[in-house]
Design a protein around this motif. Structure first.
Motif, PDB file in Angstrom:
ATOM      1  N   SER A  46       0.558  -1.122  -0.001  1.00  0.00           N
ATOM      2  CA  SER A  46      -0.007  -0.056  -0.053  1.00  0.00           C
ATOM      3  C   SER A  46       0.830   1.207  -0.177  1.00  0.00           C
ATOM      4  O   SER A  46       0.621   2.405  -0.592  1.00  0.00           O
ATOM      5  N   GLU A  50       1.175   4.368  -3.025  1.00  0.00           N
ATOM      6  CA  GLU A  50       1.256   5.670  -2.719  1.00  0.00           C
ATOM      7  C   GLU A  50       2.437   6.622  -2.962  1.00  0.00           C
ATOM      8  O   GLU A  50       2.545   7.661  -3.839  1.00  0.00           O
ATOM      9  N   GLU A  57      -7.275   9.506  -4.633  1.00  0.00           N
ATOM     10  CA  GLU A  57      -8.235   9.305  -3.301  1.00  0.00           C
ATOM     11  C   GLU A  57      -8.451   7.811  -3.294  1.00  0.00           C
ATOM     12  O   GLU A  57      -8.638   7.336  -2.102  1.00  0.00           O
ATOM     13  N   GLU A  58      -8.393   7.041  -4.339  1.00  0.00           N
ATOM     14  CA  GLU A  58      -8.765   5.659  -4.121  1.00  0.00           C
ATOM     15  C   GLU A  58      -8.526   4.765  -5.357  1.00  0.00           C
ATOM     16  O   GLU A  58      -8.247   5.264  -6.519  1.00  0.00           O
ATOM     17  N   LEU A  59      -8.506   3.394  -4.858  1.00  0.00           N
ATOM     18  CA  LEU A  59      -7.940   2.465  -6.004  1.00  0.00           C
ATOM     19  C   LEU A  59      -9.158   1.973  -6.659  1.00  0.00           C
ATOM     20  O   LEU A  59     -10.194   1.598  -5.916  1.00  0.00           O
ATOM     21  N   ALA A  79      -5.755   3.881 -10.104  1.00  0.00           N
ATOM     22  CA  ALA A  79      -5.942   5.054  -9.083  1.00  0.00           C
ATOM     23  C   ALA A  79      -6.641   6.001  -9.483  1.00  0.00           C
ATOM     24  O   ALA A  79      -6.292   6.533 -10.724  1.00  0.00           O
ATOM     25  N   ASP A  81      -8.663  10.123  -8.480  1.00  0.00           N
ATOM     26  CA  ASP A  81      -8.784  11.306  -7.826  1.00  0.00           C
ATOM     27  C   ASP A  81     -10.223  11.794  -8.281  1.00  0.00           C
ATOM     28  O   ASP A  81     -10.437  12.498  -9.236  1.00  0.00           O
ATOM     29  N   ALA A 200     -13.902   5.291 -11.407  1.00  0.00           N
ATOM     30  CA  ALA A 200     -13.497   4.470 -10.135  1.00  0.00           C
ATOM     31  C   ALA A 200     -14.687   3.679  -9.975  1.00  0.00           C
ATOM     32  O   ALA A 200     -15.626   3.922 -10.005  1.00  0.00           O
TER      33      ALA A 200
END
Length: 202
Positions: A46, A50, A57-59, A79, A81, A200
């Protein structure tokens, strides 16, 4: 003769008991630590994601791609945003290191260029092959850096083999292996339509 046979029998029994209890102890320790080891690996993974990508913001959904000539798979983590795709983290590998297996988390941005990398696992020689941790992202020597480049615009092989990337000094084998892992990552990203992923969560 009887005493000799008795001594041999006792030695065999003793050796068996020692081996049995040693194996039992190892099994117990493994059971006690395997969850902690797995948690540590997931944490390192993880953190690596990054580091190799721009802020996100998220995967999204993880993709697993079969690797050529191997039973292992390459994992791709899109990934986002918000709804905007910012890039992909690709967990790749090679078995061609000087000491065998090397695992790398590589970042690929929206343009298809490598945005970063983190070496997750290796057994290369300290002070030589281990320099790959920093060598290939040098800000001073563009000829040895892979950051901002991709295998379509640059030949991802060491210069000694006619490529565009300078090998680690005295560690050509490790350098070849590192670039092999990145080529695997890029092929998985490019040849499986991953770059066309939508928003996403899809």
């Amino acid at each position: 003769m009887a005493n000799r046979e008795s001594s041999f029998k006792n030695m065999v029994i003793t050796l068996f008991m020692v081996t049995f209890f040693a194996a039992a102890a190892l099994g117990f320790v493994y059971d006690m630590t395997k969850d902690a080891i797995e948690m540590a690996k997931l944490k390192a993974q993880s953190e690596a994601i990054e580091k190799v990508l721009p802020d996100f913001e998220e995967l999204g959904e993880t993709y697993k791609v079969a690797a050529e000539n191997s039973e292992d798979t390459i994992e791709i983590f899109p990934a986002y945003d918000g709804d905007k795709l910012v890039g992909y983290a690709v967990k790749t590998f090679t078995n061609n290191g000087f000491s065998g297996y090397i695992s790398i988390m590589a970042g690929i941005d929206q343009s298809g260029n490598f945005s970063g990398y983190e070496v997750l696992e290796h057994a290369e020689t300290p002070g030589l092959g281990s320099k790959m941790n920093e060598w290939f992202r040098s800000t001073e020597k563009s000829s040895q850096s892979v950051i901002g480049k991709n295998p379509e615009s640059h030949h991802f092989e060491v210069s000694k083999d006619g490529g565009d990337i300078d090998a680690i000094t005295a560690s050509t084998i490790t350098s070849r292996a590192f670039l092999d892992a990145l080529n695997r990552a890029y092929d998985a990203y490019k040849n499986n339509g991953i770059e066309n992923t939508g928003s996403a969560g899809q």
